[in-house]
Design a protein around this motif. Structure first.
Motif, PDB file in Angstrom:
ATOM      1  N   TYR A 189      75.265  74.264  54.288  1.00 17.62           N
ATOM      2  CA  TYR A 189      76.018  73.529  53.263  1.00 17.62           C
ATOM      3  C   TYR A 189      76.926  72.445  53.822  1.00 17.62           C
ATOM      4  CZ  TYR A 189      79.481  77.247  54.378  1.00 17.62           C
ATOM      5  OH  TYR A 189      80.327  78.136  55.007  1.00 17.62           O
TER       6      TYR A 189
ATOM      7  N   PRO B 111      77.678  68.751  54.808  1.00 22.04           N
ATOM      8  CA  PRO B 111      77.085  67.419  54.650  1.00 22.04           C
ATOM      9  C   PRO B 111      76.656  66.861  56.011  1.00 22.04           C
ATOM     10  CG  PRO B 111      79.066  67.607  53.310  1.00 22.04           C
ATOM     11  CD  PRO B 111      79.017  68.844  54.172  1.00 22.04           C
TER      12      PRO B 111
ATOM     13  N   ASP C 134      75.001  65.460  50.661  1.00 23.55           N
ATOM     14  CA  ASP C 134      76.196  65.959  49.976  1.00 23.55           C
ATOM     15  C   ASP C 134      76.450  67.441  50.210  1.00 23.55           C
ATOM     16  OD1 ASP C 134      74.135  67.033  48.535  1.00 23.55           O
ATOM     17  OD2 ASP C 134      74.778  66.256  46.583  1.00 23.55           O
ATOM     18  N   GLY C 135      75.651  68.055  51.064  1.00 22.00           N
ATOM     19  CA  GLY C 135      75.821  69.474  51.353  1.00 22.00           C
ATOM     20  C   GLY C 135      75.180  70.398  50.337  1.00 22.00           C
ATOM     21  N   LEU C 136      74.568  69.856  49.299  1.00 19.21           N
ATOM     22  CA  LEU C 136      74.048  70.670  48.198  1.00 19.21           C
ATOM     23  C   LEU C 136      72.524  70.744  48.163  1.00 19.21           C
ATOM     24  CD1 LEU C 136      76.427  69.356  45.397  1.00 19.21           C
ATOM     25  CD2 LEU C 136      76.621  71.535  46.620  1.00 19.21           C
TER      26      LEU C 136
ATOM     27  N   TYR D 297      71.012  74.277  47.867  1.00 22.37           N
ATOM     28  CA  TYR D 297      71.335  74.945  46.598  1.00 22.37           C
ATOM     29  C   TYR D 297      70.426  74.445  45.482  1.00 22.37           C
ATOM     30  CZ  TYR D 297      75.649  76.260  48.998  1.00 22.37           C
ATOM     31  OH  TYR D 297      76.550  76.760  49.887  1.00 22.37           O
TER      32      TYR D 297
ATOM     33  N   ILE E 119      79.313  79.424  49.837  1.00 19.76           N
ATOM     34  CA  ILE E 119      79.475  78.000  49.567  1.00 19.76           C
ATOM     35  C   ILE E 119      80.468  77.392  50.550  1.00 19.76           C
ATOM     36  CG2 ILE E 119      78.873  78.105  47.128  1.00 19.76           C
ATOM     37  CD1 ILE E 119      81.881  78.222  46.496  1.00 19.76           C
TER      38      ILE E 119
ATOM     39  N   GLN F 111      82.810  73.114  47.066  1.00 22.32           N
ATOM     40  CA  GLN F 111      81.490  73.076  46.439  1.00 22.32           C
ATOM     41  C   GLN F 111      81.352  74.010  45.236  1.00 22.32           C
ATOM     42  OE1 GLN F 111      78.984  74.013  49.825  1.00 22.32           O
ATOM     43  NE2 GLN F 111      78.641  71.849  50.288  1.00 22.32           N
ATOM     44  N   HIS F 112      82.380  74.773  44.909  1.00 22.06           N
ATOM     45  CA  HIS F 112      82.210  75.811  43.901  1.00 22.06           C
ATOM     46  C   HIS F 112      81.863  75.248  42.519  1.00 22.06           C
ATOM     47  CE1 HIS F 112      86.471  74.695  44.006  1.00 22.06           C
ATOM     48  NE2 HIS F 112      86.583  75.110  42.758  1.00 22.06           N
ATOM     49  N   GLU F 113      82.455  74.142  42.139  1.00 20.75           N
ATOM     50  CA  GLU F 113      82.168  73.597  40.815  1.00 20.75           C
ATOM     51  C   GLU F 113      80.745  73.059  40.737  1.00 20.75           C
ATOM     52  OE1 GLU F 113      85.169  70.787  39.824  1.00 20.75           O
ATOM     53  OE2 GLU F 113      86.744  72.300  39.574  1.00 20.75           O
ATOM     54  N   ASP F 114      80.298  72.359  41.782  1.00 16.50           N
ATOM     55  CA  ASP F 114      78.935  71.832  41.784  1.00 16.50           C
ATOM     56  C   ASP F 114      77.903  72.951  41.776  1.00 16.50           C
ATOM     57  OD1 ASP F 114      79.564  69.085  41.816  1.00 16.50           O
ATOM     58  OD2 ASP F 114      79.941  69.148  43.972  1.00 16.50           O
ATOM     59  N   VAL F 115      78.137  73.989  42.575  1.00 15.53           N
ATOM     60  CA  VAL F 115      77.190  75.107  42.627  1.00 15.53           C
ATOM     61  C   VAL F 115      77.200  75.856  41.302  1.00 15.53           C
ATOM     62  CG1 VAL F 115      76.639  77.282  43.778  1.00 15.53           C
ATOM     63  CG2 VAL F 115      77.291  75.283  45.135  1.00 15.53           C
TER      64      VAL F 115
END
Length: 290
Positions: free
Chosen positions: A197, A199, A224-226, A229, A250, A254-258
């Motif tokens: 995760y 970037p 973006d590190g995602l 996921y 995570i 990143q919690h909101e994006d995940v």
């Protein structure tokens, strides 16, 4: 480090401490003592009792080499070949991430959301590495069985060795697979994962212990590190039983994006769990019940 004159144990450890401190190694005296144990086979109580003894030539040579490697940023776990995780002592190598205390947050969250330790759960650990997550879970759920998957063959072999040495080999199996590619259509009660995760552009700025010595494939989460996921979370719907649980590590921020990715995949976000540093470290997801 030793010079021409033989040093005592106390002098050798003091010199190593200074050498490590100059390189900003945390807890340099503790690490100097651990390295002396590795080099000589003499633990800390022995060192304290024999500080005035002269270090043998063989031990001095081995100690100097280990201190040089540690001062250059090589992880202590790579030097010892071992790392503690949860209640387990695990073998590690350069083929896997070194298990970290922050990742234990996933096991704590699992225990809170699935408190029945005698349930015969089936676990899947995607990107198993050393097997630390799967084996820690199996050590707590004594009737459970689990599969660990890793795309690196050497990692899967190492995880299998850890299963045997921890006495959990009868309840664990490992496969070489890029995420779920080799996983049959079976359904799992619990899925665990610590995906890459970081970037891509941030990797070079990590501590040298990580950036130079841990596998980039286990760190690099894309621009973006995602990236991982986006693949992993939709796959959970196929792999989980109705009402099944997924606990996923995570990165910072990143919690909101995940969570958004999870909701888009029709997974319920049950919990976002922080580590001891109060950083959101794990998301707990649940599959629909029907």
């Amino acid at each position: 480090m030793m010079g021409k004159a033989a040093l005592t144990v106390g002098e050798a450890i003091a010199a190593a401490t200074t050498r490590l401190a100059v390189k900003a190694i945390e807890q340099p005296r503790r690490e100097a003592r651990l390295l002396f144990d590795l080099a000589s086979g003499h633990d800390v109580p022995w060192q304290l009792a024999h500080g005035g003894d002269t270090v043998s030539d063989n031990a001095a040579f081995a100690y100097d080499a280990l201190v040089a490697r540690r001062a250059a940023g090589e992880p202590m776990a790579h030097l010892s070949g071992r790392q503690g995780f949860w209640t387990l002592d695990l073998e590690v190598s350069a083929d896997t991430l070194v298990p970290r205390g922050d990742t234990e947050t996933l096991i704590e969250a699992l225990l809170d959301h699935r408190p029945d330790r005698e349930a015969a759960y089936t676990f899947l650990d995607l990107g198993t590495g050393t097997g630390c997550l799967l084996l820690a879970a199996l050590s707590e759920y004594t009737a459970a069985f689990g599969i660990g998957a890793d795309r690196v063959p050497e990692a899967a072999l190492l995880a299998a060795r850890n299963a045997r040495t921890t006495g959990l080999g009868q309840r664990a199996a490992f496969m070489v697979s890029h995420w779920d590619a080799a996983v049959e259509e079976g359904r799992f009660d619990v899925i665990l994962s610590n995906p890459p995760y970081i970037p891509s552009d941030d990797i070079s700025g990590l501590m040298v212990e990580v950036a130079a010595h841990e596998p980039v494939s286990a760190l690099d989460g894309g621009a973006d590190g995602l990236r991982e996921y986006r693949y992993l979370i939709p796959a959970l719907r196929r792999l989980l039983v109705p009402g099944g649980l997924a606990v996923i590590e995570i990165g910072i921020g990143q919690h909101e994006d995940v969570a958004r990715l999870a909701r888009a995949a029709d997974l319920k976000v049950l919990d976002i769990r922080a580590d001891l540093g109060r950083i959101p470290r794990a998301v707990v997801l649940e599959a629909p019940t029907a």
